[in-house]
Design an enzyme around this catalytic site. Structure first.
Site, mmCIF file in Angstrom:
data_model
loop_
_atom_site.group_PDB
_atom_site.id
_atom_site.type_symbol
_atom_site.label_atom_id
_atom_site.label_comp_id
_atom_site.label_asym_id
_atom_site.label_seq_id
_atom_site.Cartn_x
_atom_site.Cartn_y
_atom_site.Cartn_z
ATOM 1 N N SER A 111 36.988 37.783 39.407
ATOM 2 C CA SER A 111 37.072 39.109 40.032
ATOM 3 C C SER A 111 35.834 39.345 40.894
ATOM 4 C CB SER A 111 37.134 40.150 38.914
ATOM 5 O OG SER A 111 36.845 41.442 39.389
ATOM 6 N N TYR A 137 35.092 45.145 31.679
ATOM 7 C CA TYR A 137 35.773 44.224 32.593
ATOM 8 C C TYR A 137 34.753 43.338 33.326
ATOM 9 C CZ TYR A 137 39.173 43.045 36.350
ATOM 10 O OH TYR A 137 39.999 42.405 37.236
HETATM 11 C C1 GCO Z 1 38.229 48.298 39.823
HETATM 12 C C2 GCO Z 1 39.300 47.306 40.162
HETATM 13 C C3 GCO Z 1 38.771 45.927 40.100
HETATM 14 C C4 GCO Z 1 39.812 44.967 40.568
HETATM 15 C C5 GCO Z 1 39.431 43.566 40.849
HETATM 16 C C6 GCO Z 1 38.339 43.415 41.842
HETATM 17 O O1 GCO Z 1 38.481 49.208 39.067
HETATM 18 O O2 GCO Z 1 37.145 48.162 40.400
HETATM 19 O O3 GCO Z 1 40.409 47.456 39.370
HETATM 20 O O4 GCO Z 1 38.207 45.705 38.898
HETATM 21 O O5 GCO Z 1 40.900 45.008 39.738
HETATM 22 O O6 GCO Z 1 39.248 42.798 39.704
HETATM 23 O O7 GCO Z 1 38.141 42.070 42.100
#
Ligand code: GCO
Length: 261
Positions: A144, A157
């Site tokens: 990501s 995340y």
């Molecule tokens: C957020 C997005 C990201 C994307 C992605 C970016 O909330 O910033 O959802 O996390 O999903 O992974 O590359």
């Protein structure tokens, strides 16, 4: 010779029932791969497998949770028995939980790490053992922007995706000698259901991303197909431990003021 052909290859793609996973699975299928789709829920999986078959692709589905190593082991064994050798693994299944760090429940933090980081480890270990025995394979971890950058509300995340980048490098280090290439794809900001809540018209993040991305738009899921095929094919046999960012240029730039073209 077609360096990018995936004829006679079998690919497991986790969580490929929609969005980026589905777009990448379609691209692998169109390059010739037989698709083995896994998902945590059955309904979405059945619909997805029907979708792939309707496109004329060879596809089957297996229901399990990639964070449950006992079930995952039984399912990977079953997949190899029924589908034959597995050449490609795409660790695509993932979740996000957008909560300010000061309010994030520890259990929610752990669940994101479990799905987005421990799941890819479990699947890589299970399929990796099989690839080691077969002297070769391709593992693609879906990273990501958050493998490199922080953002408000996505502490779990970002921690998981940063970890997944390092898992990619570490597995490449350990398994290159078995002719296994472990690489990542880092999608930029894509128009999918996952980004729907922050993409709706009028949401400040929507304008922010469009101006932050040199390409001036959100990614379309099919923008990932070429990179997925490249990293799954012999065209990338000496590429190992890399994350290819497919981001319309975001990571190349500091961005620009809102009023600048
Ligand atoms: C957020 C997005 C990201 C994307 C992605 C970016 O909330 O910033 O959802 O996390 O999903 O992974 O590359």
């Amino acid at each position: 010779m077609n360096l990018f052909s995936l004829e006679n290859k079998t690919a497991i793609i986790t969580g490929a029932t929609h969005g980026l996973g589905m777009a990448m699975a379609e691209a692998l299928g169109k390059a010739g791969a037989k698709l083995v789709i896994t998902n945590i829920t059955e309904d979405a999986l059945i619909k997805a497998v029907e979708h792939y078959k309707a496109l004329g692709l060879e596809a089957s589905g297996y229901v399990f949770d990639v964070t449950d190593e006992v079930t995952a082991e039984a399912k990977v064994t079953e997949i190899i028995e029924k589908e034959g050798p597995v050449h490609i693994l795409v660790n695509n299944a993932g979740i996000i939980n957008r909560v300010p760090a000061e309010d994030m429940k520890v259990a929610d933090f752990r669940r994101v790490i479990d799905v987005d980081l421990t799941g890819p480890f479990i699947m890589s270990q299970l399929v990796g053992r099989h690839m080691i025995a077969n002297n070769g394979g391709k593992i693609i971890n879906i990273c990501s922007m958050m493998s490199e950058l922080g953002r408000n509300t996505v502490s779990a995340y970002a921690s998981a995706k940063g970890g997944l980048k390092m898992l990619t490098r570490n597995l490449a280090t350990e398994w290159a000698k078995y002719n296994i290439q472990v690489n990542g794809i880092g999608p930029g900001y894509f128009a999918t259901s996952q980004t729907e809540p922050i993409r709706v018209d009028g949401h400040p993040f929507n304008d922010f991303i469009i101006s932050r991305t040199p390409a001036g738009r959100w990614g379309k899921p099919e923008d990932l197909g070429g990179t997925a095929v490249f990293l799954a094919s012999e065209a990338s046999d000496f590429v190992n431990g890399q994350v290819v960012y497919v981001d319309g240029g975001i990571l190349a730039t500091i961005g620009k003021p809102a009023n600048e073209n």
